[in-house]
Design an enzyme around this catalytic site. Structure first.
Site, mmCIF file in Angstrom:
data_model
loop_
_atom_site.group_PDB
_atom_site.id
_atom_site.type_symbol
_atom_site.label_atom_id
_atom_site.label_comp_id
_atom_site.label_asym_id
_atom_site.label_seq_id
_atom_site.Cartn_x
_atom_site.Cartn_y
_atom_site.Cartn_z
ATOM 1 N N ASP A 431 34.092 45.073 81.319
ATOM 2 C CA ASP A 431 32.862 45.639 81.877
ATOM 3 C C ASP A 431 31.671 44.825 81.366
ATOM 4 O O ASP A 431 31.805 43.942 80.515
ATOM 5 C CB ASP A 431 32.761 47.105 81.427
ATOM 6 N N GLU A 434 28.257 40.674 83.679
ATOM 7 C CA GLU A 434 27.406 39.903 84.598
ATOM 8 C C GLU A 434 26.767 38.664 83.945
ATOM 9 O O GLU A 434 26.431 37.745 84.694
ATOM 10 C CB GLU A 434 26.294 40.809 85.160
ATOM 11 N N ASP A 554 28.767 51.746 89.174
ATOM 12 C CA ASP A 554 28.164 53.022 88.803
ATOM 13 C C ASP A 554 27.477 53.670 89.996
ATOM 14 O O ASP A 554 26.269 53.554 90.200
ATOM 15 C CB ASP A 554 27.175 52.811 87.661
#
Length: 866
Positions: A431, A434, A554
Site C-alpha cells: 500500500d 505512489e 479508498d
C-alpha cells in the site's frame, strides 16, 4: 489506506466537495480546457525516409520558429515506424540526440513482436504534410482511420509534448486512468490525469495508478492506443479530438487493430505483460478492517464468520499489527508474534489464509534495523545534494527505497525473508506506494534522529503550504496537469529527488508502485519456488498485472461509489489487471444495512472480493446485520458454485489477457444501448449479474441482449429482445442469469475453496434458440507453476453432450455428477458412450436437472439423452 487524514479533515463531507489545497491553481487548471493549439506552433517537416524490412524511419525537423509553448522546442526528431505483429503497430517519435527520458527496458521489458511487412499488417501507416500544421500521420484499419493527427501540429518540447488525433462525433472511448468514473468516457469533456496520487476515490480525479491505454468502439469494432511514457500527463477529450499533453519523454505510441474488445486487450497485454497466475484461494471471499485493536479481535472476527455460515477465505490485517506502524514488526502487546503465529496456524487448519499489509516508507532511525541495513547498502532515494530524501508517513520521518539502486531489491528481499521466516503469511498487500508522504518535500531533513512529528492534519491551525518555487520547472512545470494538489510534490516524493540511475523523480514518479510490485513478486517466487504469489498493490502502471492484483482504493460508503465500482473493475480489465475489486460496503464513512447488503450482492462477483472499512467507520463485517449476512450467504454461495467458471475465465486472462469481469459491450458491441452500460456485469462470457444500485429499490431494470437468458435460481427463461426487463429484487436477492448458448462448469460450494475443489462437478447447459450450447473448463492444482493442467471442451446439440479433452494431463478426482439442462424438456434416459446409466431426472420450469451421474472428466464422453 489513501490519505486517512481526510477522516479528520473532511470526514464524509469530503464527498460533498472538499476543495483542493490551492484554489487559485485549480481555477487556472479548469481554464485549461481541451483545445487545438494555435497555428503559431509550426509543427515539423518529414524527410530522409528510410525503409526497413518491417517499417521505416524518417527525420522530423521543426518547420518554423519555435513554439515555446511550455518549454524548449526540440528541433530535430526521429520517427520510427514498425509493424510489430499483424495487429500491432509501433510509432515512436523521439529526440534525435536521445536526451529525453524513456522508460528503461530493464524496468518494463515490452514484447518487441516478430515484425511483419506492411502488406501483412491489419493496420496501415501514412504520413502527410499540412501547410499550417506540418507533419501528421494516420493509422488505418481497412478503410477506417483510427488515429489521425493531420491538421494538428506536433509539439515536442523538453517538458511538454502534445499529440492530437481527430475523433468521430460522440466517440465511444473507454480506459485511461486510474480515475473513478463512469465506464464510457464523456467525449465532449474529459480530462484524465496520469500522476499517481494518494487520494480517496474522488469522482473523475487522478488517483493511485497510471494507464494511458484506451480503446474505442466504432461501427461495432474496437481498436486501441497506448502511449508508453512514465511522465505526468493529461489526456483530454473534447471538440472531437483526443489530445495528449505530456510533461516530457517521447511520443512512444502503440496501436492495436482489434477488432474485438478482447482482441485489443489480448494485443495490449502481449505487449506489456500477461496477467500473473494466481492461487485458487485468491478467488475466495476476503475480510479486512483498518482499526482492529488486537489479534484477539481478528480471531473473534474469523470465528463469527464461521458461526454465521459465511465463507471467509482470507483474514487480512491492516497496519494495526505493526509495532508503532513500522514495517516488518509486530505490536508486542496487541499483536504479539506468538499469537499471530497461532492465528496463522488456526487459519491453515481450516483451509483459510492470512494476508498482511506492508508500506514502502521506512522509519529514519538508526536504531531500527531495517533502516540501518538499508542505509548501509545505500538503497534510499536522495535529495539533489546527495542526502537522504526524508518524508513523513505513519511511523514518522521516513525514507523511501530507490528501486533503481543496485542493492535495493536484494535489501528488500532480505527484509521480507526475515519477516516471512517469523510468520509465513500467504500473501502480501503493498500500500501507500505512489509513493505517499504526508508532507511536501524532504520535511525530515535537519530534524533530530528519532524525533516523531505529529500528523499534519492533527495540527490546529493547519500549517501553511510551503512557498511554491515556480522557477524550478521540475517542481512546477510550465504546463500544469490536472493533478488535484497545489504542486506535483504534494503528498509524495519531491519531484527533484534523485534516483540511482540519475533520473529525477519527475520522470519516474508513476513507476514507483510498479517497481515495488516487481521487486516484491521477485522475492516471493524465489522464497517459495514454484508457488504462485498473491500480491495486492494500490499503485499500478502498464504491465503491473504481470506481478500484482489491485483493489480500487479508498472509496466511500455511498450508492454512487457502489455504481462506480463496477466501471472501475471494467477499467482494470482493459488495463490488463483482471484480478480487481472495490472495498465492499465502502471504506470511508458509515455504511448502512441496505447499502452493505446491496454491495455484497455486487461485490460477490468482483474478481477480487473483499470487504474493508476505515478506522473511524462503523464495523461492517457481513455478519453485523442479519439481512447483510443472508445477502452475503446467498451471493457468495453463487460465487463459490461458480469458482470453476471464475478460474477458467482467469486462465483466459493468463493466456490471452481477457478480463474476468466484462461489460455487456464486450460481448455485444453492435447493440447501441450497451455502450454506456456499467450497471450490470458479465463474469466471463456466460454469467450476467444485475445488482441493485439505488437506495430503496426492490426491483432492477436489467438489459437483456437478444437471445435466451436463464434465471440462476429457478431456471426460468427470459427471451431477450435487446431491451430492459424489470426484475424483482428483494433486499437479500441478487439477479443472476446464464446466457443461452453457453455451458458453465460448477462445483458444490463450501466454506473454503480447498473444500469446494473436492466436491463433484456440475455443468449448467444453457441452450440457445437452436438447442445448442458450448463451454470449457480449465483445471490445475491451483497453487504451483510447474504442474500439469487440463483444458476440457463441452458442446451440446441434438440432445447430446460431448466432453472432449483439448489439452493437458492433469488428473481430476471429482466426477461430473450433475447436469442442469436449461431449455431442455421431455428427457428421462441417459446413455453414456453407448451404455445406459441410472440417473435422476427432474423437470423444473421448462428445464431438466439430471443427478446421480458419475462421469470421469479425464476422459472423452458422449452423453445422449432421450
Amino acid at each position: 489506506m489513501a490519505m486517512r487524514k481526510l477522516l479528520y479533515l473532511c470526514a464524509i463531507a469530503l464527498w460533498a466537495g472538499c476543495q483542493p489545497a490551492d484554489a487559485t491553481r485549480q481555477a487556472a487548471l479548469s481554464a485549461q480546457a481541451p483545445h487545438t493549439q494555435p497555428a503559431t506552433c509550426p509543427g515539423y517537416v518529414a524527410g530522409n525516409t528510410s525503409q526497413t524490412g518491417d517499417g521505416f524511419t524518417a527525420e522530423l525537423t521543426l518547420a518554423g520558429p519555435p513554439c515555446a509553448l511550455y518549454g524548449r522546442d526540440i528541433k530535430r526528431l526521429r520517427l520510427g515506424v514498425r509493424f510489430d505483429t499483424k495487429n500491432r503497430l509501433h510509432v515512436h517519435i523521439k529526440d534525435s540526440d536521445g536526451q529525453q527520458f524513456q522508460i528503461p527496458h530493464d524496468v518494463i521489458a515490452l514484447d518487441p513482436g516478430h515484425g511483419v511487412r506492411n502488406a501483412s499488417s491489419s493496420l496501415r501507416f501514412d504520413h502527410f504534410h499540412d501547410d499550417l500544421s506540418g507533419f501528421g500521420f494516420r493509422v488505418s484499419r481497412g478503410d477506417q482511420v483510427v488515429f489521425d493527427t493531420v491538421g494538428h501540429p506536433l509539439i515536442f518540447e523538453d517538458q511538454y509534448i502534445e499529440v492530437t488525433s481527430s475523433l468521430p462525433a460522440n466517440a465511444n472511448i473507454y480506459g485511461m486512468g486510474e480515475s473513478p468514473d463512469f465506464f464510457r468516457r464523456n467525449p465532449a469533456n474529459t480530462i484524465k490525469t496520469l500522476w499517481n496520487r494518494d487520494s480517496p476515490d474522488l469522482l473523475q480525479q487522478n488517483v493511485y495508478g497510471s494507464h494511458s491505454i484506451y480503446m474505442e468502439l466504432r461501427d461495432g469494432l474496437f481498436h486501441g492506443t497506448y502511449l508508453h511514457n512514465s511522465h505526468g500527463m493529461d489526456i483530454a477529450l473534447a471538440n472531437s479530438t483526443i489530445q495528449y499533453r505530456v510533461l516530457g519523454g517521447t511520443a512512444d505510441f502503440y496501436f492495436f487493430g482489434g477488432p474485438s474488445a478482447l482482441d485489443v486487450v489480448d494485443q495490449y497485454t502481449e505487449l506489456v505483460g500477461r496477467p500473473s497466475r494466481i492461487p485458487y484461494w485468491a478467488l475466495g471471499f476476503h475480510n479486512c478492517r483498518y482499526g482492529y485493536k488486537s489479534v484477539y479481535e481478528v480471531n473473534d472476527v474469523i470465528a463469527k464468520y464461521a458461526e454465521a455460515n459465511i465463507p471467509l477465505e482470507v483474514a487480512w490485517t491492516d497496519i494495526d499489527y505493526m509495532d508503532r506502524t513500522r514495517d516488518f514488526t509486530f505490536d508486542p502487546v496487541n499483536f504479539p508474534l506468538a499469537e499471530m503465529q497461532k492465528q496463522l496456524a488456526h487459519l491453515h487448519e481450516h483451509g483459510q489464509k492470512m494476508v498482511l499489509i506492508t508500506d514502502p516508507a521506512i522509519l529514519r532511525d538508526s536504531s531500527y534495523d531495517v533502516y540501518a541495513r538499508g542505509r548501509e547498502k545505500d538503497v534510499f532515494i536522495k535529495n539533489t545534494d546527495g542526502s537522504e530524501f526524508i518524508g513523513q508517513v505513519w511511523p514518522g520521518y521516513t525514507v523511501f527505497p530507490d528501486w533503481f539502486a543496485h542493492n535495493t531489491s536484494r535489501w528488500w528481499s532480505g527484509e521480507l525473508k526475515r519477516f516471512f521466516d517469523q510468520l509465513p503469511i500467504d500473501g502480501m498487500w503493498i500500500d501507500m506506494n505512489e509513493a505517499a508522504s504526508f508532507c511536501t518535500g524532504s520535511c525530515g531533513t535537519g530534524k533530530p534522529a528519532g524525533s516523531t512529528p505529529p500528523y499534519p492534519w492533527t495540527l490546529d491551525p493547519q500549517p501553511p503550504h510551503r512557498i511554491i518555487n515556480s522557477s524550478d520547472t521540475l517542481l512546477v512545470p510550465l504546463y500544469a496537469i490536472h493533478n488535484q494538489e497545489a504542486e506535483l510534490s504534494d503528498l509524495t516524493i519531491e519531484t527533484t529527488a534523485k534516483h540511482a540511475n540519475g533520473a529525477s523523480e519527475y520522470h519516474v514518479h508513476n513507476l514507483y508502485g510498479y517497481m515495488e510490485s516487481k521487486a516484491t513478486h521477485g522475492f516471493l517466487v524465489n522464497y517459495r519456488p514454484n508457488q504462485r504469489p498473491f500480491i495486492l498493490s494500490r499503485s499500478t502502471f502498464a504491465g503491473s498485472g504481470a506481478f500484482v492484483s489491485h483493489w480500487t482504493g479508498d472509496n466511500a460508503a455511498t450508492w454512487q461509489d457502489l455504481h462506480i465500482s463496477i466501471a472501475s473493475v471494467f477499467d482494470f480489465g482493459i488495463f490488463g489487471i483482471p484480478m480487481v475489486g472495490a472495498d465492499i460496503c465502502g471504506f470511508y464513512g458509515n455504511t448502512t444495512e441496505e447499502l452493505c447488503a446491496r454491495w455484497i450482492e455486487a461485490g460477490a462477483f468482483y474478481p477480487f472480493s473483499r470487504v474493508h472499512s476505515a478506522l473511524a467507520s462503523t464495523p461492517q463485517e457481513l455478519y453485523r446485520w442479519e439481512t447483510v449476512a443472508e445477502a452475503g450467504r446467498r451471493a457468495l454461495r453463487v460465487r463459490y458454485a461458480l469458482l470453476p467458471h471464475f478460474y477458467t475465465s482467469y486462465q483466459r486472462s493468463v493466456e490471452n489477457g481477457w478480463p474476468v469481469a466484462r461489460p455487456l459491450l464486450f460481448e455485444f458491441p453492435h447493440i447501441p444501448a450497451v455502450v454506456d452500460n456499467d450497471r450490470q456485469l458479465l463474469v466471463g462470457d456466460s454469467i450476467l449479474v444485475s445488482p441493485v444500485l439505488a437506495e430503496g429499490a426492490t426491483s432492477v431494470a436489467a438489459f437483456f441482449p437478444a437471445g435466451l437468458w436463464y434465471d440462476w435460481y429457478d431456471y426460468s427463461a427470459i427471451k431477450g429482445v435487446s431491451g430492459n426487463v424489470t426484475l424483482s429484487a428483494p433486499l437479500e436477492h441478487v439477479n443472476v442469469h446464464v446466457r443461452g448458448g453457453k455451458i458453465v462448469p460448477t462445483q458444490e460450494p463450501a466454506m473454503a475453496t480447498v473444500d469446494s475443489r473436492k466436491s463433484d462437478f456440475g455443468l449448467i447447459v444453457a441452450t440457445d434458440e437452436h438447442g445448442a450450447a458450448a463451454g470449457e473448463l480449465y483445471v490445475d492444482d491451483g497453487e504451483t507453476f510447474d504442474i500439469a493442467s487440463r483444458w476440457i471442451q463441452f458442446s451440446y446439440a441434438d440432445r447430446a453432450l460431448r466432453i472432449e479433452q483439448r489439452s493437458g494431463q492433469f488428473k481430476l478426482s471429482p466426477p461430473l455428477s450433475k447436469l442442469v439442462l436449461l431449455g431442455v424438456t421431455g428427457i428421462s434416459n441417459a446413455v453414456i458412450n453407448g451404455s445406459s446409466v441410472s440417473a435422476g431426472f427432474r423437470a423444473v420450469n421448462g428445464s431438466t436437472v439430471v443427478t446421480g451421474l458419475d462421469i470421469d472428466l479425464n476422459a472423452e464422453s458422449l452423453i445422449a439423452f432421450s
